[in-house]
Design a protein around this motif. Structure first.
Motif, mmCIF file in Angstrom:
data_model
loop_
_atom_site.group_PDB
_atom_site.id
_atom_site.type_symbol
_atom_site.label_atom_id
_atom_site.label_comp_id
_atom_site.label_asym_id
_atom_site.label_seq_id
_atom_site.Cartn_x
_atom_site.Cartn_y
_atom_site.Cartn_z
ATOM 1 N N VAL A 203 0.873 -1.171 0.000
ATOM 2 C CA VAL A 203 0.000 0.000 0.000
ATOM 3 C C VAL A 203 0.910 1.220 0.000
ATOM 4 C CG1 VAL A 203 -1.745 1.303 1.264
ATOM 5 C CG2 VAL A 203 -1.770 -1.205 1.318
ATOM 6 N N VAL A 204 0.817 2.045 -1.017
ATOM 7 C CA VAL A 204 1.654 3.246 -1.084
ATOM 8 C C VAL A 204 0.752 4.477 -0.953
ATOM 9 C CG1 VAL A 204 3.333 4.556 -2.404
ATOM 10 C CG2 VAL A 204 3.259 2.065 -2.624
ATOM 11 N N ILE A 205 1.022 5.266 0.103
ATOM 12 C CA ILE A 205 0.265 6.502 0.302
ATOM 13 C C ILE A 205 1.203 7.666 0.071
ATOM 14 C CG2 ILE A 205 -0.941 7.928 2.008
ATOM 15 C CD1 ILE A 205 -2.025 5.319 3.201
ATOM 16 N N TYR A 206 0.739 8.635 -0.704
ATOM 17 C CA TYR A 206 1.608 9.716 -1.136
ATOM 18 C C TYR A 206 0.932 11.052 -0.835
ATOM 19 C CZ TYR A 206 4.752 12.294 -4.204
ATOM 20 O OH TYR A 206 5.680 13.171 -4.705
ATOM 21 N N VAL A 207 1.504 11.796 0.124
ATOM 22 C CA VAL A 207 0.907 13.082 0.493
ATOM 23 C C VAL A 207 1.665 14.209 -0.186
ATOM 24 C CG1 VAL A 207 0.406 14.673 2.377
ATOM 25 C CG2 VAL A 207 0.215 12.217 2.737
ATOM 26 N N SER A 208 0.953 15.032 -0.897
ATOM 27 C CA SER A 208 1.614 16.161 -1.552
ATOM 28 C C SER A 208 0.570 17.205 -1.867
ATOM 29 C CB SER A 208 2.285 15.704 -2.840
ATOM 30 O OG SER A 208 2.822 16.816 -3.519
ATOM 31 N N HIS A 209 0.993 18.453 -2.047
ATOM 32 C CA HIS A 209 0.027 19.410 -2.571
ATOM 33 C C HIS A 209 0.430 19.879 -3.966
ATOM 34 C CE1 HIS A 209 2.617 22.031 0.053
ATOM 35 N NE2 HIS A 209 2.803 22.548 -1.126
ATOM 36 N N ARG A 210 1.399 19.176 -4.563
ATOM 37 C CA ARG A 210 1.773 19.511 -5.939
ATOM 38 C C ARG A 210 0.940 18.675 -6.915
ATOM 39 N NH1 ARG A 210 8.313 19.828 -5.739
ATOM 40 N NH2 ARG A 210 8.453 21.315 -4.022
ATOM 41 N N MET A 211 0.059 19.347 -7.579
ATOM 42 C CA MET A 211 -0.895 18.676 -8.440
ATOM 43 C C MET A 211 -0.215 17.885 -9.563
ATOM 44 S SD MET A 211 -3.990 18.202 -8.478
ATOM 45 C CE MET A 211 -5.066 19.436 -7.813
ATOM 46 N N SER A 212 0.860 18.484 -10.132
ATOM 47 C CA SER A 212 1.502 17.826 -11.272
ATOM 48 C C SER A 212 2.083 16.470 -10.865
ATOM 49 C CB SER A 212 2.607 18.721 -11.827
ATOM 50 O OG SER A 212 3.549 18.998 -10.829
ATOM 51 N N GLU A 213 2.661 16.420 -9.654
ATOM 52 C CA GLU A 213 3.218 15.159 -9.164
ATOM 53 C C GLU A 213 2.134 14.129 -8.939
ATOM 54 O OE1 GLU A 213 5.309 15.813 -5.577
ATOM 55 O OE2 GLU A 213 6.871 16.975 -6.577
ATOM 56 N N ILE A 214 1.044 14.582 -8.380
ATOM 57 C CA ILE A 214 -0.047 13.654 -8.080
ATOM 58 C C ILE A 214 -0.567 13.049 -9.378
ATOM 59 C CG2 ILE A 214 -2.444 13.590 -7.306
ATOM 60 C CD1 ILE A 214 -1.626 15.346 -4.990
ATOM 61 N N LYS A 215 -0.719 13.900 -10.378
ATOM 62 C CA LYS A 215 -1.173 13.427 -11.690
ATOM 63 C C LYS A 215 -0.224 12.362 -12.234
ATOM 64 C CE LYS A 215 -4.797 15.420 -13.596
ATOM 65 N NZ LYS A 215 -5.904 14.567 -14.039
ATOM 66 N N ARG A 216 1.058 12.558 -11.952
ATOM 67 C CA ARG A 216 2.076 11.697 -12.545
ATOM 68 C C ARG A 216 2.191 10.352 -11.835
ATOM 69 N NH1 ARG A 216 8.236 13.549 -12.499
ATOM 70 N NH2 ARG A 216 9.031 11.448 -12.825
ATOM 71 N N ILE A 217 2.179 10.359 -10.511
ATOM 72 C CA ILE A 217 2.521 9.135 -9.789
ATOM 73 C C ILE A 217 1.300 8.388 -9.249
ATOM 74 C CG2 ILE A 217 2.884 10.292 -7.560
ATOM 75 C CD1 ILE A 217 5.033 7.420 -8.899
ATOM 76 N N ALA A 218 0.221 9.116 -8.972
ATOM 77 C CA ALA A 218 -0.875 8.474 -8.245
ATOM 78 C C ALA A 218 -1.817 7.729 -9.178
ATOM 79 C CB ALA A 218 -1.652 9.519 -7.450
ATOM 80 N N ASP A 219 -2.378 6.624 -8.666
ATOM 81 C CA ASP A 219 -3.448 5.934 -9.380
ATOM 82 C C ASP A 219 -4.796 6.475 -8.919
ATOM 83 O OD1 ASP A 219 -1.717 4.015 -10.731
ATOM 84 O OD2 ASP A 219 -1.307 3.330 -8.696
ATOM 85 N N LYS A 220 -4.885 6.690 -7.608
ATOM 86 C CA LYS A 220 -6.128 7.225 -7.061
ATOM 87 C C LYS A 220 -5.802 8.396 -6.146
ATOM 88 C CE LYS A 220 -9.169 3.388 -7.509
ATOM 89 N NZ LYS A 220 -9.525 2.124 -6.846
ATOM 90 N N VAL A 221 -6.777 9.252 -5.944
ATOM 91 C CA VAL A 221 -6.561 10.420 -5.103
ATOM 92 C C VAL A 221 -7.673 10.488 -4.057
ATOM 93 C CG1 VAL A 221 -6.276 12.919 -5.043
ATOM 94 C CG2 VAL A 221 -5.545 11.644 -7.059
ATOM 95 N N ALA A 222 -7.250 10.481 -2.771
ATOM 96 C CA ALA A 222 -8.220 10.691 -1.689
ATOM 97 C C ALA A 222 -8.182 12.164 -1.332
ATOM 98 C CB ALA A 222 -7.857 9.845 -0.471
ATOM 99 N N ILE A 223 -9.348 12.796 -1.340
ATOM 100 C CA ILE A 223 -9.381 14.242 -1.142
ATOM 101 C C ILE A 223 -9.908 14.577 0.251
ATOM 102 C CG2 ILE A 223 -10.388 16.396 -1.989
ATOM 103 C CD1 ILE A 223 -10.347 15.035 -4.772
ATOM 104 N N PHE A 224 -9.202 15.503 0.929
ATOM 105 C CA PHE A 224 -9.561 15.908 2.284
ATOM 106 C C PHE A 224 -9.855 17.393 2.330
ATOM 107 C CE2 PHE A 224 -7.008 12.178 2.626
ATOM 108 C CZ PHE A 224 -7.622 11.448 3.631
ATOM 109 N N LYS A 225 -10.785 17.733 3.223
ATOM 110 C CA LYS A 225 -11.101 19.143 3.397
ATOM 111 C C LYS A 225 -11.477 19.371 4.855
ATOM 112 C CE LYS A 225 -14.559 22.470 1.896
ATOM 113 N NZ LYS A 225 -15.576 22.465 2.920
ATOM 114 N N ASP A 226 -10.788 20.282 5.522
ATOM 115 C CA ASP A 226 -11.087 20.637 6.914
ATOM 116 C C ASP A 226 -11.215 19.421 7.827
ATOM 117 O OD1 ASP A 226 -11.153 23.222 6.043
ATOM 118 O OD2 ASP A 226 -13.331 23.261 5.802
#
Lengths: 510, 332
Positions: A203-226
């Motif tokens: 299980v690989v979890i990747y925390v970042s706020h750089r959108m370009s990286e997320i687009k490149r490396i992630a398969d899925k994106v869990a979105i958090f707010k407040d």
């Protein structure tokens, strides 16, 4: 065998069930539930303070969740410390290195479980041999015997990853903003390794706020707010705009468009000439009355260090400061305050609030001289009126002024610090990441506050790492990098790309 | 019963009430073991014995609230007692000798604050240096022999009674009152709490922690020197071996009184109660003939008790905070 069956064979999983976490003044996580599967990279996306890092820290036992439960491969687990988590196969790789600089790569990789013979003697050759194997696996050009302090930051991070990887039972590996201090080439190496871990079924979890990286490396994106989990979306098929809308929950453009801004910028107020300290190279800039001057740059660019030199928190090693044309010398924050320059620090918890004192005393602490008589006895009437004014002017939400400041929410704590400084009637207000860890509602209040300070004729310096924020608020933006100024951009020319490329550029224009 | 408790609590805060109850229990126990314990004479004796601890505890209250500490008062009290007796013995008028002695106490404070501020040594260790050095100076100054005092003005300090209470007790009570007011009502007091809570944040808010720390150590030096003068006057001699473990009793008293080692918390009302409590305890141990070796154990246990209650108070504060903010957030 189809792909799905394959995944079930090797894949691990983590399930978050109703995780809630309170800190004094903050509900950092609010009933978070979702599942992360092995064999894919899951990115955590959210604004500062959305709860991404806190969630990782409650997972690996660094923090204890107030309530909720974790399932690792379907088994309920509860880690009392990161050490326990690592033993069970859950590793978190942080921005700050967790390795021992004086030890070799091999010694770090096998720290605490070095191969030993039956008398307990450490078998360093065996350790090196096994380490070399892993290094080869990763395809890295480093030696097992090299001391970690002699490696580049990127390779130090690789050592940390190999340390996690070397455990046979590694199931979950989380990266918290791993690329913050890496170059593009180094990021490529990191991503190759992340792909390898993914293909191994971790299980690989990747925390970042750089959108370009997320687009490149992630398969899925869990979105958090407040502090809340919003949704998990497919990384490739979901558009950036859509993800941003989900994480912000509103259209950012509107907030900035509707601000009541200052339109008339006055004469020069503050002139900084070649100011330097042990922590920042010489920097010059000027600030005008009624102007909001943004300071942009990556973490570690030297923005905070520059401001600390200006207010005398760190000793200035060179340069001059002029306020309204007259040279001033700030040997301490006290001098700066008397000269009319005040600073709201970045780390509210350790540098802003006085946690043991109540709201009232936090607001009046910088006015002790004005509020006391010749004997030093405090005038409680005077203090009360300052506190009442601060609470009403800045709409501080507190049941009464005798509440401990840590009982308030982050945004209200920050308002107390601003009220503290505004009571001193400053000319220059420096705000260092003022909206960090503050919920979205309070953020827009702060934005309007900043604009009205400019309207009152103050010079406002705004340091922010959030590009939309700095672009949306500043009249002019100075970009810093590598402890010096990289360039200056006018509001109308400012784009996120422009600021980022300046921040990462090699040369300085100063 | 519960009603009365609530009414009392409105006038006296809970943490002070516990101290008063503890004091009553201590008095009751020792009285049951020795009937002479509960008497006016013994009460005055306890206050006299507490007067030196009380003076030093004033300094410790300020220092520990500010996040500092001082292990040197025992030695410094002995040194200043010997110094004052020696100066008077050399023929100096008592008032002049006393002023020089107080100045010497202030100088010790400057030395302590210099180590803490400039060489960045933890106060706990820095003042251990002073503890040893000044114990040494006390012996060196008098060549190891107590310096007897014959000057009548000097002796009268320890002998005078006002309203049948000795002057040394009045000095302690008046200074505790004055320093208590300074701590509670002035900008200096407020600054002490601020730097004790968070030195960095206080500095960024425009305070000068180093200067405040210097003033606090100087203050401690002066009250200790005053204590040294009063004590030597009571003993009719300056004794280089006196006042060992004085700081131990003073710190125990202050922590019992509710000053927290985390800094930023406590007040002088707690300290005076703590001082009386610890001396009532120490005197009681002697009066019921606890062997002196076991008295050490008992006093150590009392400090452990004080520290444990400090810890419990701290965790309760944190829990209460968390609950309060939970409530505030939930109502939002």
């Amino acid at each position: 065998m189809n792909a799905k069956g394959d995944k079930e064979r090797v894949g691990h999983s983590v399930e978050f069930r109703n995780i809630t976490k309170y800190f004094p003044g903050v509900k950092a996580l609010d009933n978070v539930s979702f599942r992360a599967e092995g064999g894919e990279v899951l990115a955590f996306l959210g604004e500062n303070g959305a709860g991404k890092s806190t969630l990782l820290k409650t997972l690996n036992g660094d923090y204890q969740a107030t309530s909720g439960e974790y399932l690792l491969d379907g088994q309920s687990v509860h880690f009392k410390s990161p050490h326990e988590a690592i033993e069970a196969g859950v590793s978190v790789i942080y921005q700050e290195r967790q390795i021992l600089m004086e030890l070799s790569a091999a010694e770090n990789i096998f720290l605490g479980r070095m191969p030993a013979n039956r008398f307990g003697w450490i078998d360093i050759r065996e350790a090196n041999r096994k380490a070399e194997e892993i290094i080869k696996d990763f395809g890295l050009p480093i030696r097992a015997q090299t001391k970690v302090k002699d490696l580049s930051i990127a390779y130090q991070q690789m050592v940390e990853i190999m340390k996690a990887y070397s455990r046979d039972n590694l199931k979950v590996i989380c990266f918290d903003e791993p690329t913050a201090s890496l170059s593009d080439a180094e990021i490529d190496v990191l991503f190759k390794i992340i792909e390898k871990l993914r293909d191994d079924g971790k299980v690989v979890i990747y925390v970042s706020h750089r959108m370009s990286e997320i687009k490149r490396i992630a398969d899925k994106v869990a979105i958090f707010k407040d502090g809340r989990y919003v949704n998990t979306v497919d990384a490739k098929s979901t558009s950036e705009a859509e993800m941003i809308r989900m994480m912000v929950g509103r259209d950012l453009g509107d907030i900035y468009d509707n601000l009541d801004r200052n339109k008339t910028i006055g004469e020069e107020l503050l002139k900084v000439e070649n100011v330097s300290s042990d922590y920042v190279d010489p920097v010059s800039f000027s600030l005008h009355k009624g102007e909001v001057l943004g300071f942009s740059g990556l973490v570690g660019a030297g923005r905070t260090e520059l401001m600390r030199a200006i207010i005398g928190a760190d000793r200035m090693t060179g340069g001059k400061i002029f306020l309204e044309g007259k040279e001033i010398v700030n040997k301490s924050p006290h001098d700066a305050m008397r000269n009319g320059i005040v600073y709201v620090p970045e780390d509210r918890k350790t540098q802003g609030i006085l946690a043991n004192l109540d709201v009232a005393k936090n607001i009046t602490i910088s006015m002790l001289d004005q509020n006391s008589n010749a004997l030093g006895v405090l005038d409680t009437k005077k203090e009360e009126s300052i506190v009442d004014e601060g609470i009403s002017n800045f709409a501080i939400k507190t049941p009464n002024a005798q509440k401990k400041i840590v009982e308030l929410s982050g945004g209200n704590q920050q308002k107390c610090i601003v009220a503290r400084w505004m009571a001193t009637n400053p000319k220059v207000l420096i705000l260092d990441e003022p909206t960090k860890g503050i919920d979205v509602g309070a953020k827009s209040e702060f934005y309007q506050m900043i604009c009205s300070f400019a309207k009152q004729g103050l010079g406002v310096i705004l340091i922010s790492s959030e590009l939309p924020e700095i672009i949306g608020l500043s009249d002019r933006i100075i970009v810093m990098g590598n402890l010096t100024v990289k360039g200056e951009v006018k509001r109308e020319d400012a784009t996120e790309e422009r600021l980022l490329s300046l921040a990462m550029s090699e040369g300085g224009t100063n | 019963m519960k009603n009365i408790w609530q009414k009392v609590k409105r006038f006296i805060p809970g943490d002070k009430l516990i101290l008063i109850v503890a004091l009553i229990i201590v008095v009751a126990i020792f009285t049951s073991l020795n009937g002479n314990y509960f008497s006016w004479t013994n009460f005055v004796n306890i206050l006299v014995a507490a007067s030196l601890i009380g003076l030093v505890a004033i300094g410790h209250t300020y220092l520990i609230i500010a996040g500092q500490n001082d292990l040197s008062p025992g030695s410094v009290a002995a040194f200043t007692g010997v110094l004052c007796a020696t100066l008077v013995g050399m023929g100096l008028p008592f008032v002049i000798a006393a002023l020089i002695t107080l100045a010497a106490g202030a100088a010790v404070g400057i030395f302590n604050s210099w180590m803490v501020n400039k060489i960045k040594i933890e106060a706990f260790i820095a003042t251990l240096v002073t503890q040893f050095v000044f114990r040494g100076f006390a012996y060196i100054l008098c060549d190891g022999r107590p310096v007897s005092i014959t000057n009548s003005a000097y002796i009268s300090i320890g002998a005078t009674r006002i309203l049948s209470i000795p002057l040394s007790v009045w000095i302690m009570l008046i200074l505790i009152l004055i320093f208590g007011l300074i701590l509670a009502k002035t900008k200096f007091g407020r600054s002490v709490y601020a730097i004790g809570g968070n030195k960095d944040a206080a500095r960024l808010a425009g305070l000068n922690p180093q200067r405040i720390v210097t003033i606090l150590f100087v203050m401690m030096g002066i009250v200790t020197a005053l204590g040294g003068i009063v004590f030597s006057s009571r003993m009719h001699s300056g004794q280089p071996a006196a006042n060992v473990n004085l700081e131990f009793d003073a710190i125990t008293a202050v922590v019992l009184g509710g000053v927290s080692f985390t800094g930023g918390v406590g007040d002088m009302v707690g300290t005076i109660l703590g001082v009386i409590l610890i001396q009532a305890f120490n005197t009681g141990l002697i009066m019921v003939n606890v062997p002196s070796f076991w008295q050490y154990v008992a006093r150590g246990a009392l400090l452990l008790f004080a520290l444990t209650s400090d810890y419990i108070r701290k965790t309760n504060r944190e829990k209460a905070l968390l609950e309060a903010s939970k409530k505030a957030l939930a109502s939002k």
